[in-house]
Motif scaffolding. Structure first.
Motif, short mmCIF file in Angstrom:
data_model
loop_
_atom_site.label_atom_id
_atom_site.label_comp_id
_atom_site.label_asym_id
_atom_site.label_seq_id
_atom_site.Cartn_x
_atom_site.Cartn_y
_atom_site.Cartn_z
N TYR A 96 14.09 0.06 9.52
CA TYR A 96 14.46 -0.25 8.14
C TYR A 96 13.78 0.75 7.21
O TYR A 96 12.85 1.45 7.62
CB TYR A 96 14.12 -1.69 7.76
N LEU A 97 14.26 0.82 5.98
CA LEU A 97 13.65 1.67 4.98
C LEU A 97 12.76 0.82 4.08
O LEU A 97 13.19 -0.21 3.56
CB LEU A 97 14.71 2.38 4.14
N ASN A 98 11.55 1.29 3.91
CA ASN A 98 10.55 0.60 3.12
C ASN A 98 10.33 1.38 1.82
O ASN A 98 9.97 2.56 1.87
CB ASN A 98 9.26 0.52 3.93
N LEU A 99 10.57 0.73 0.69
CA LEU A 99 10.21 1.33 -0.60
C LEU A 99 8.77 0.92 -0.85
O LEU A 99 8.47 -0.25 -1.05
CB LEU A 99 11.13 0.82 -1.72
N LEU A 100 7.88 1.88 -0.77
CA LEU A 100 6.44 1.66 -0.86
C LEU A 100 5.93 2.13 -2.21
O LEU A 100 6.10 3.29 -2.57
CB LEU A 100 5.76 2.43 0.28
N HIS A 101 5.34 1.22 -2.95
CA HIS A 101 4.73 1.54 -4.24
C HIS A 101 3.22 1.44 -4.05
O HIS A 101 2.71 0.38 -3.71
CB HIS A 101 5.21 0.56 -5.32
N LEU A 102 2.51 2.56 -4.23
CA LEU A 102 1.06 2.59 -4.05
C LEU A 102 0.35 2.66 -5.39
O LEU A 102 0.77 3.41 -6.28
CB LEU A 102 0.65 3.79 -3.20
N VAL A 103 -0.72 1.88 -5.51
CA VAL A 103 -1.54 1.85 -6.71
C VAL A 103 -2.99 2.05 -6.29
O VAL A 103 -3.52 1.29 -5.48
CB VAL A 103 -1.40 0.50 -7.46
N LYS A 104 -3.63 3.08 -6.84
CA LYS A 104 -5.05 3.33 -6.56
C LYS A 104 -5.91 2.39 -7.40
O LYS A 104 -5.64 2.20 -8.59
CB LYS A 104 -5.41 4.77 -6.88
N MET A 105 -6.96 1.84 -6.77
CA MET A 105 -7.91 0.97 -7.46
C MET A 105 -9.29 1.60 -7.29
O MET A 105 -9.77 1.75 -6.17
CB MET A 105 -7.85 -0.44 -6.87
N ILE A 106 -9.90 1.95 -8.42
CA ILE A 106 -11.12 2.75 -8.44
C ILE A 106 -12.29 1.91 -8.97
O ILE A 106 -12.15 1.19 -9.97
CB ILE A 106 -10.95 3.98 -9.36
N HIS A 107 -13.43 2.04 -8.31
CA HIS A 107 -14.68 1.42 -8.77
C HIS A 107 -15.77 2.48 -8.63
O HIS A 107 -15.80 3.19 -7.62
CB HIS A 107 -15.01 0.19 -7.92
N PRO A 108 -16.67 2.58 -9.61
CA PRO A 108 -17.69 3.64 -9.52
C PRO A 108 -18.66 3.49 -8.35
O PRO A 108 -19.26 4.47 -7.91
CB PRO A 108 -18.43 3.55 -10.86
N ASP A 109 -18.79 2.28 -7.80
CA ASP A 109 -19.77 2.04 -6.74
C ASP A 109 -19.16 1.77 -5.37
O ASP A 109 -19.89 1.41 -4.44
CB ASP A 109 -20.66 0.85 -7.12
N HIS A 110 -17.85 1.89 -5.23
CA HIS A 110 -17.20 1.55 -3.97
C HIS A 110 -16.11 2.57 -3.65
O HIS A 110 -15.54 3.18 -4.54
CB HIS A 110 -16.57 0.16 -4.04
N PRO A 111 -15.78 2.71 -2.36
CA PRO A 111 -14.65 3.58 -2.01
C PRO A 111 -13.36 3.04 -2.63
O PRO A 111 -13.22 1.85 -2.87
CB PRO A 111 -14.59 3.49 -0.48
N MET A 112 -12.44 3.96 -2.87
CA MET A 112 -11.16 3.59 -3.47
C MET A 112 -10.39 2.66 -2.54
O MET A 112 -10.36 2.86 -1.33
CB MET A 112 -10.34 4.85 -3.74
N LEU A 113 -9.77 1.66 -3.13
CA LEU A 113 -8.82 0.80 -2.43
C LEU A 113 -7.42 1.20 -2.88
O LEU A 113 -7.25 1.65 -4.02
CB LEU A 113 -9.06 -0.68 -2.75
N VAL A 114 -6.45 1.02 -2.01
CA VAL A 114 -5.06 1.34 -2.37
C VAL A 114 -4.21 0.10 -2.09
O VAL A 114 -4.20 -0.42 -0.98
CB VAL A 114 -4.52 2.54 -1.56
N LEU A 115 -3.55 -0.36 -3.14
CA LEU A 115 -2.63 -1.49 -3.04
C LEU A 115 -1.25 -0.95 -2.69
O LEU A 115 -0.76 -0.03 -3.35
CB LEU A 115 -2.58 -2.25 -4.37
N GLY A 116 -0.66 -1.50 -1.65
CA GLY A 116 0.69 -1.11 -1.25
C GLY A 116 1.64 -2.28 -1.45
O GLY A 116 1.47 -3.33 -0.84
#
Length: 173
Positions: A96-116
């Motif tokens: 199947y085809l997945n439409l993936l929308h990624l959002v970067k989540m940034i914190h000064p004290d933690h590695p970046m998280l990415v919401l998919g």
């Protein structure tokens, strides 16, 4: 050790739209949160998804191209969000085809998280996709509020299914 803000996993799990969170601070950027909607969409139980990167469901040359674009977005692109169309394969072997929308989540004290945020554009009707998009916009407002309260920064997600599908149609023609 992943630092997922308090309450975020529960909020993601309550979404009716497939959603995951990946941790860029861990080797291979594995998923650290996956909701039941994502499990239903892919056919994999959450226990077989968390701890892995979604690459294991992406097959073929088109997926390789999408993976490269996603990697560049996550690691090199200053943009805070983007969309990708990625060929996926369900646990039962159905493509199947997945439409993936990624959002970067940034914190000064933690590695970046990415919401998919993910939409199956192969089997859902346009009206189903529009409903899913509206539902996700509501959940994104809750996610944004929670993340900002915890000191994270992210851009409000601009999930526009109609615009995305129009771009898909233009690429296909």
């Amino acid at each position: 050790m992943t630092m997922v803000p308090r309450g975020l996993a529960d909020l993601i799990d309550s979404c009716e739209v497939a959603a995951v969170i990946a941790d860029t601070g861990l080797h291979g950027t594995p998923l650290v949160v996956a909701n039941h909607a994502f499990s239903r969409m892919t056919g994999y139980p959450v226990s077989q998804i968390v701890g892995r990167n979604c690459r294991f469901m992406q097959t073929g040359d088109a997926a390789a191209t999408a993976r490269k674009r996603i990697h560049n977005f996550v690691h090199d692109d200053p943009a805070m969000q983007d969309q990708f169309i990625v060929p996926y394969t369900r646990r039962d072997g159905t493509p199947y085809l997945n439409l993936l929308h990624l959002v970067k989540m940034i914190h000064p004290d933690h590695p970046m998280l990415v919401l998919g945020i993910q939409f199956d554009i192969t089997s859902q009707s346009i009206s189903e996709l529009k409903r899913s998009s509206a539902t996700m916009r509501y959940h994104m407002r809750l996610i944004e509020k929670l993340m900002l309260a915890e000191g994270w920064s992210l851009e409000p997600a601009t999930i526009d299914i109609e615009d995305s599908l129009e771009r898909v149609a233009l690429c296909a023609s």
